[in-house]
Design a protein around this motif. Sequence first.
Motif, short mmCIF file in Angstrom:
data_model
loop_
_atom_site.label_atom_id
_atom_site.label_comp_id
_atom_site.label_asym_id
_atom_site.label_seq_id
_atom_site.Cartn_x
_atom_site.Cartn_y
_atom_site.Cartn_z
N ASP A 23 0.82 -1.19 0.00
CA ASP A 23 0.00 0.00 0.00
C ASP A 23 0.86 1.25 0.00
N SER B 41 -2.85 6.51 -1.09
CA SER B 41 -3.70 5.67 -1.93
C SER B 41 -5.16 6.07 -1.89
N MET C 232 -1.86 -3.63 -6.99
CA MET C 232 -2.29 -2.59 -6.06
C MET C 232 -3.66 -2.03 -6.45
N THR D 79 -5.51 -0.34 -3.72
CA THR D 79 -4.93 0.94 -3.32
C THR D 79 -5.24 2.05 -4.31
#
Length: 318
Positions: A36, A40, A296, A299
């Motif tokens: 993370d 984010s 991700m 995120t």
Amino acid sequence: MTRFAACALKRTGSLCATALTALLVSMPTSFAAMGDSPASPTSATASQTDVKPEIVGIVVPGASTFGGDIAMHTEVYKPAGNGPFPVLIFEHGRSGDPLVRAKLDAPILKGHVRFWLARGFAIVAPIRVGYGLTGGPDRENSGSSFKNGQCVRRPDFGKLAKVTAEANLAALKWVQAQPWADTNRVVLEGRSVGGFTTVSTAATNPPGVVGYINFSGGAGGSPELSPQHSCDPEQMETVYGDFGKTTKIPGLWLYAHNDQYWGPDAPKQWFDAFAASGSPAKFVHTEDVVGHDGHMLLTYGGKMWSEPVNEFLKQIGF
């Protein structure tokens, strides 16, 4: 325009499993252990004001090296009021770097907490045994190993499924004893190895769990040592297929096309093996998470995953 795709999507995609290492070095450890970033945009909620958790210890019986109990350091967030509230149990991912794992102190992004608080959920986010503020032995080492970009040691994803489900079920047992919890309306969610955890737990059909959400779930990947080629994806396909034979709880699987852990094809193959037995789940491949590893997605891809998550919540009665 963002495009969503379900099971019949032709375009290639990719998935997630163990940890970011090169990228993680430049990140605060509380976020880095999960892949993370503190900046984010994990949810549609815009406020970046701090959300402070209550800290509790949730015991995992027999989890220490010599068979003793270990209490997981756990963050708990609740909406205003006395409840009872529906509950989200969130499971973090896994870094490939043991130093990063040892420093894990924040199992869930605050932006994601706000996403669920805005929907009336309480959130329970443990740090599992072997990580950060919980400590203890590394029970989740699957044994994956790479040399010259090739997997050179067979991992044990079955063992990983067992120990991760044990931790998640311990969190669920704790939730079921709380007076503020609506124990018949629990949702499981996780990312990376935490996503794998939600599926391994859902396969046991625990009472009170009405749905699960798997973000980029898997294990055995290393974008640094073997980009887009995880260790023994065929075994992972078999393990997911076994989960599908018993899972009766509705699920949502979310992966981005440019996830660097699994490559473009494995996630869909895993899902197809899982769904072959008729388990009620939906697979969503989002477009690339532009400028980031698709691993991700949680995120950086809030606009891509929030729509299917909201639709899923409606389908299961929220």
